[in-house]
Structure formats: structure tokens, C-alpha cells
Design a protein around this motif. Structure first.
Motif, PDB file in Angstrom:
ATOM      1  N   SER A 236       0.807  -1.100  -0.082  1.00  0.00           N
ATOM      2  CA  SER A 236       0.131   0.130   0.049  1.00  0.00           C
ATOM      3  C   SER A 236       0.997   1.314   0.050  1.00  0.00           C
ATOM      4  CB  SER A 236      -0.635  -0.041   1.301  1.00  0.00           C
ATOM      5  OG  SER A 236      -1.060   1.117   1.775  1.00  0.00           O
ATOM      6  N   PRO A 237       0.471   2.550  -0.635  1.00  0.00           N
ATOM      7  CA  PRO A 237       1.134   3.670  -0.564  1.00  0.00           C
ATOM      8  C   PRO A 237       1.417   4.334   0.748  1.00  0.00           C
ATOM      9  CG  PRO A 237      -0.735   3.979  -1.807  1.00  0.00           C
ATOM     10  CD  PRO A 237      -0.610   2.521  -1.465  1.00  0.00           C
ATOM     11  N   ALA A 238       0.374   3.875   1.863  1.00  0.00           N
ATOM     12  CA  ALA A 238       0.396   4.503   3.096  1.00  0.00           C
ATOM     13  C   ALA A 238       0.328   3.145   4.125  1.00  0.00           C
ATOM     14  CB  ALA A 238      -0.881   5.341   3.347  1.00  0.00           C
ATOM     15  N   PRO A 239       1.329   2.562   4.472  1.00  0.00           N
ATOM     16  CA  PRO A 239       1.487   1.182   5.043  1.00  0.00           C
ATOM     17  C   PRO A 239       0.920   1.442   6.453  1.00  0.00           C
ATOM     18  CG  PRO A 239       3.600   1.336   3.826  1.00  0.00           C
ATOM     19  CD  PRO A 239       2.616   2.674   3.544  1.00  0.00           C
TER      20      PRO A 239
END
Length: 448
Positions: free
Chosen positions: A173-176
């Protein structure tokens, strides 16, 4: 017999598909052989997958499965077997044919005293996942399932599958960080269910249904000493019934459904009696409420008169077991710090005494001699155990150890410094493992 029924294995293999069947096999065998190493479980899983792949294929020779499972049982019995070692293997290998296979299939390791799995940080999880997703998944399935080996199989499968799905989603994900936070919140009920059911079923496998009912009764008596025996006995029976129905059940939602129903009963019965229960029962999530009740420390000791002891006649009557349980309940509520392991030992001893005295020629003479010994030895022991756990739960660890050292030196003036140190370590080891509400039952039984 199920593990060696070809139809069952082939049906699972076809319905689940190879990957899901493989996951199920890793979880089931890591749970069964919780002391086995990752490599040993790996060997076993590869053999089982290969057997299913070859012998469940369309057009496979009907004798293929039987021959393959026989070869597998022979490999288990060889001196250099690569599978998890088990002390009962030698007895199984003395048999032949189907009897040997069924005996091997029934083996399982005792549960680990405490779960060993420690969840790494999100960053460490993603690092390991990116290096080798397959190896990461296998190792996690093994570590988690062998750690929580007493949780019912459907609960473990659900918990491990959603965890791996969370890791594979959040690590790309781009925002883990935000992703993990959201997913962990969604998994919370399932995580609590795994922890709680592992604890419930560990106790059930160590104690059996009757003793689990007593253990639960005593624990409630210590938390709500104002509640009567009649209030708490049905709740204890319900908890034991839940364990018997769901710990070995393969039904998907048995544990979650029954535990939610049981928690509702406990909350309905005890919220009005005790503010702490009312606080635990406020939440909308039954799993969180149940976990809150389990973690609740015992209440302060109430001011109650000495409990009336059951008479010799009552103890040997038809309801003798109930009279004995009622007396132990009264002891538990008056000694809130007495740990589960000590109470469980008392429960065993009371059953043994009833068997001994009620079948003797003169039960009254037998009981009177036992009562003298109980007065002289048991009550002082209970007071010491209660004080030990009371102080352990109340004081900071170093202060607890200091006071214990002082009281041992007073109680044993003849002991040498080395002997005192040994006594101190023994008591500290007992307290730190067995005075807690989720103390491991088998380990603590041996320490009592």
C-alpha cells in the motif's frame, strides 16, 4: 480415524484447491505437533501434499492412497524419521497396518505452557514479506499455530488467513501505517477470539469438563464474592459446556457464537452486583467484554464467617460432589488470592478423599482422621499460598522479593544462605508463573 480416510482428504483437497489445502495442512500439523521444528513440520506437510496430489487426481489407482499412507507411516517409524519426534511414536510403531496409522494420527504434543509468538513491528513484517512471501507465510503459519495450538482449528485458520491478507495488502500500500491501523482494528475481534479460545481450550484439555466448571466457578467467586453459589454454578456449567462443544469443533462459528452468548449471560447475571462487571459489559463487542472479565483481578477479601463444613453423611450422599464443591467455593471466595492451580489441586484431592472414605468400612472414622490432618496442614498452607499471591499481585516485583526474603529468613532461622536462596527462587518462580489469571494449568499443577 478421519486423517486416513481417503474420501475426506481428497474431498478437502478438491474443494479447497492445492494452496488452501496446503495452508490447512501447515496450520493443522503445527497445532498438533506444537513442539516440532519448522523443518520437521515442513517435511510432514510436503509428504501429505504429495500424497493428496498424486492419489486424489482423477483416474488415480484406488490402491494409491493406501499404499502412500502406509509408506508414510513406515517413514514415521524409521530411526531417522524427518517428522516431529513424539514420545508415543514407539508404541504406535509396534502395531501394523491400519492400527498403526490410526495410532500415529491420534498423537499430538501437549500445549506449550504460554504462547511464544511475538508479533514483529509492521516494518519488520514487510521486510520479511518482501524478501520471500512464500517462506514468510509458511513460517508465520507455523509459529502462530504452534503457539496458539489449543485454539479451535477454524478460529486459527480464520486468524492466520486474515493476518496474511493484511500483510500482503498493507506492505504494497502507498500508506502502510494507515493501512495496518485500519486492518488491525478490523482484526481485533478475531485476535481476541484466538487468545481467549486458546486459553479456554488449554484449560479444558488439561482439566476436562468437570474440573473446568469448578475452576471457572472459583474464579468468579473470587471476583464477585457477594454472589451466591446458586448464582454462579449455572454460569460455570455453561462455560464448561461451551468448552466441550467448541474446542474440538470444526464448525466455523461455534466458539464465537457460544462465547458471545455466554458473555451475555455473565453480564446479565453479574452487572447489577458489581460495578467492575458493569464496566466490562458496557462495550458493544462481546469478545472485548469477555476479555475484560477474564483479566479482572480478584476482589478484596470479604468479611465472612467461617464456612460450615459438610458433614460426613453429606459428603457420602448422592449429592456428595456438590457439597464438596460448595465448600471449596466458600474457601475460594474467602481467599481471593488463592491461585487456580492450588484450587484445582484441592478439587482433585477432595474427589480422591470422597472415593477413599465413602468406600471404606467406616466412613466416619476415615473422615474424622482426614479432618484432623486438613486442619493441621491444609489451612496453614492455603493461608501461605494466598498471602504469597496476594503480595505478588499487589507489590512491585523487587519489593515483593525483598519482603519474601525477610519472611523466609524469619520462618526458617536454621536455613543456610544457600538454602534460603533456593527457597526464595522456588517461591518467586511459582508466583511469577502461577499467581496470574491466565496461569498455564499443567505447568502450575507440577509447581504446586
Amino acid at each position: 480415524g478421519k486423517p486416513y480416510v481417503r474420501e475426506k482428504v481428497c474431498q478437502d483437497y478438491k474443494i479447497l484447491g492445492k494452496e488452501n489445502f496446503r495452508t490447512l495442512t501447515i496450520v493443522a500439523n503445527s497445532r498438533k505437533y506444537s513442539n516440532g521444528t519448522f523443518e520437521e513440520i515442513g517435511h510432514l506437510v510436503r509428504e501429505i501434499i504429495s500424497l493428496a496430489e498424486t492419489c486424489c487426481a482423477d483416474g488415480a489407482d484406488p490402491a494409491c492412497y493406501d499404499a502412500g499412507s502406509t509408506a508414510l507411516s513406515e517413514k514415521s517409524c524409521s530411526a531417522d524419521s524427518p517428522f516431529p519426534a513424539h514420545p508415543g511414536t514407539a508404541e504406535c510403531c509396534a502395531h501394523q497396518g491400519l492400527e498403526r496409522k490410526l495410532c500415529l494420527a491420534a498423537l499430538r504434543h501437549p500445549p506449550p505452557p504460554l504462547p511464544r509468538y511475538l508479533q514483529p513491528s509492521d516494518r519488520e513484517l514487510c521486510h520479511a514479506f518482501r524478501q520471500d512471501p512464500r517462506e514468510f507465510a509458511d513460517r508465520f503459519l507455523y509459529e502462530y499455530s504452534s503457539s496458539y495450538s489449543q485454539a479451535p482449528l477454524p478460529v486459527l485458520l480464520g486468524s492466520t488467513t486474515t493476518f496474511l491478507s493484511m500483510v500482503s495488502t498493507c506492505c504494497i500500500s502507498p500508506a502502510p501505517t494507515a493501512c495496518f491501523l485500519k486492518e488491525k482494528l478490523e482484526r481485533k475481534t478475531l485476535s481476541l477470539l484466538t487468545l481467549t479460545s486458546n486459553r479456554i481450550c488449554s484449560r479444558f484439555s488439561a482439566y476436562g469438563k468437570d474440573k473446568v466448571s469448578f475452576s471457572y466457578l472459583a474464579s468468579l467467586a473470587q471476583k464477585v464474592p457477594s454472589a451466591s453459589f446458586e448464582d454462579l454454578l449455572p454460569l460455570a456449567g455453561d462455560a464448561a459446556e461451551l468448552s466441550a462443544q467448541c474446542c474440538d469443533s470444526l464448525a466455523e462459528d461455534c466458539m464465537q457464537k457460544k462465547l458471545s452468548e455466554h458473555t451475555a449471560k455473565v453480564c446479565a447475571a453479574l452487572s447489577a452486583r458489581d460495578g467492575r462487571f458493569a464496566d466490562c459489559c458496557r462495550g458493544q463487542n462481546p469478545m472485548e467484554n469477555h476479555f475484560c472479565i477474564l483479566a479482572m483481578p480478584p476482589a478484596p477479601a470479604p468479611k465472612l464467617p467461617e464456612p460450615p463444613e459438610p458433614t460426613n453423611k453429606e459428603l457420602c450422599a448422592k449429592e456428595g460432589a456438590l457439597h464438596a464443591t460448595r465448600f471449596l467455593f466458600e474457601l475460594a471466595r474467602r481467599h481471593p488470592s488463592l491461585p487456580d492451580a492450588v484450587l484445582a489441586k484441592l478439587y482433585d484431592s477432595s474427589g480422591k478423599l470422597r472415593g477413599e472414605c465413602c468406600s471404606s468400612k467406616d466412613p466416619s472414622v476415615c473422615w474424622d482422621s482426614k479432618r484432623e490432618r486438613i486442619e493441621a496442614e491444609l489451612f496453614p498452607f492455603l493461608a501461605r499460598a494466598s498471602q504469597l499471591c496476594g503480595q505478588y499481585n499487589k507489590l512491585p516485583f523487587l519489593e515483593f522479593k525483598k519482603r519474601l526474603r525477610e519472611s523466609l529468613a524469619q520462618a526458617e532461622p536454621e536455613a543456610s544462605p544457600a538454602q534460603l536462596e533456593q527457597l526464595l527462587e522456588q517461591r518467586v518462580s511459582f508466583a511469577s508463573a502461577c499467581c496470574l489469571p491466565d496461569a498455564p494449568p499443567l505447568l502450575c499443577a507440577a509447581k504446586v
